[in-house]
Scaffold this active site. Structure first.
Site, short mmCIF file in Angstrom:
data_model
loop_
_atom_site.label_atom_id
_atom_site.label_comp_id
_atom_site.label_asym_id
_atom_site.label_seq_id
_atom_site.Cartn_x
_atom_site.Cartn_y
_atom_site.Cartn_z
N LYS A 110 0.87 -1.11 0.25
CA LYS A 110 0.12 -0.03 -0.08
C LYS A 110 0.95 0.96 -0.16
CE LYS A 110 -4.73 -0.87 1.12
NZ LYS A 110 -5.90 -0.34 1.76
N1 GLU Z 1 -11.43 2.53 2.58
C1 GLU Z 1 -10.97 1.27 2.43
C2 GLU Z 1 -9.40 1.46 1.66
O1 GLU Z 1 -8.86 2.34 1.34
C3 GLU Z 1 -11.78 0.79 1.27
C4 GLU Z 1 -13.04 0.27 1.76
C5 GLU Z 1 -13.90 -0.51 0.77
O2 GLU Z 1 -13.90 -0.62 -0.45
O3 GLU Z 1 -14.95 -1.15 1.63
O4 GLU Z 1 -8.99 0.43 1.70
#
Ligand code: GLU
Length: 295
Positions: A257
């Site tokens: 990430k």
């Molecule tokens: N906010 C989450 C992320 O950035 C993604 C959440 C989702 O897609 O349910 O990993």
């Protein structure tokens, strides 16, 4: 427009988008467009310690650079806190959540202490489960401590799962999946520093935004067990899920990430066009070998 298909991309404005985000956004966007549906943008910005204001615009800029257009105004979860609070309140009234005063340190210490016991604490997808310390407090003790100590709220998983009964969801990649939310233990539904958590906010918002198809990475597959349970408890509909494979680099390594070399900004600065990136990610399988300016 086919209103029956609505997808969303839900980044957290805590950093620049990288190739993994771009892939997920393209998958969600293309699924909506192929079905004549809507594609929404939602900022998951409930973590006050990690959100940086400059990333809202940066994310929109990156998506536009990829050639993605979303429908309507982007939603910010930070502006919807009263809604999550109200929802949590309904769970409090039903006795399905309890206040938790533990610090991370205390939880880690308790887990470490019990690791050598005859029955070591069970592990879930995210490591050792919460040992349930605050679940056992008396009502009087709760009231006394709530008056003066910071606290979050946890779901009483045993109670909640028993109340909901057997549950499943339809997964485009995995088929019919039986929900086993118990593997997560007593998850946090409201943090000490925010009146919600990822699990609660995502469940409330996917329903409120009429999301028919949740398209997201396989790294969130296990979280769906919790979301399915919350949908049942809160009387919200269950979307279809598409947990796509995570893209890997040339050596098959999953993209981290926080691999800044793979941020879309780094690619753009290396002179690569957004359209080229999108095309490479749309290839089957995605071909990101040309996108390695830092290698
Ligand atoms: N906010 C989450 C992320 O950035 C993604 C959440 C989702 O897609 O349910 O990993």
């Amino acid at each position: 427009m086919n209103e029956s298909v609505t997808t969303r991309f839900a980044p957290s404005p805590t950093g620049r988008l990288h190739l993994g985000h771009a892939y997920s956004a393209i998958r969600a966007h293309d699924f909506a467009r192929e079905n004549g549906g809507r594609f929404l943008l939602r900022f998951e910005d409930i973590d006050p310690g990690r959100v940086r204001p400059e990333y809202y615009d940066a994310i929109e800029e990156d998506l536009a650079w990829l050639g993605l257009e979303w429908d309507g105004e982007p939603v910010r979860q930070s502006r919807r806190l009263p809604l999550y609070e109200d929802t949590l309140e309904t769970l409090k009234m039903r006795g399905l959540v309890y206040p938790c005063f533990c610090t991370r340190k205390e939880i880690a210490a308790e887990i470490a202490a019990s690791a050598s016991a005859p029955h070591p604490p069970p592990s879930g997808p995210d490591g050792a489960l919460y040992p349930g310390t605050c679940r056992h407090l008396s009502e009087a003790e709760r009231q006394r401590r709530m008056a003066r100590e910071p606290h979050g709220w946890r779901l009483d998983m045993g109670e909640a799962a028993a109340l909901a009964g057997p549950l499943s969801w339809e997964d485009a990649e995995a088929g019919l999946v039986e929900a086993t939310p118990e593997i997560h233990g007593d998850v946090v539904l409201a943090r000490k520093d925010a009146p919600t958590s990822y699990h609660l906010a995502v469940t409330v918002d996917d329903a409120a935004q009429g999301i028919s198809d949740v398209v997201r990475g396989r790294d969130l597959f296990e979280a769906t067990h919790v979301h399915r349970l919350l949908q049942a408890l809160l009387g919200r509909p269950t979307p279809r899920y598409h947990h796509h494979a995570l893209i890997a680099d040339g050596e098959g390594k999953r993209l981290a990430k926080r691999d800044d070399a793979r941020s879309l900004l780094a690619l753009r600065e290396a002179g690569i066009e957004g359209g080229e990136v999108a095309a490479a990610l749309r290839a089957d399988p995605p071909d990101i070998s040309i996108l390695s300016p830092a290698d």
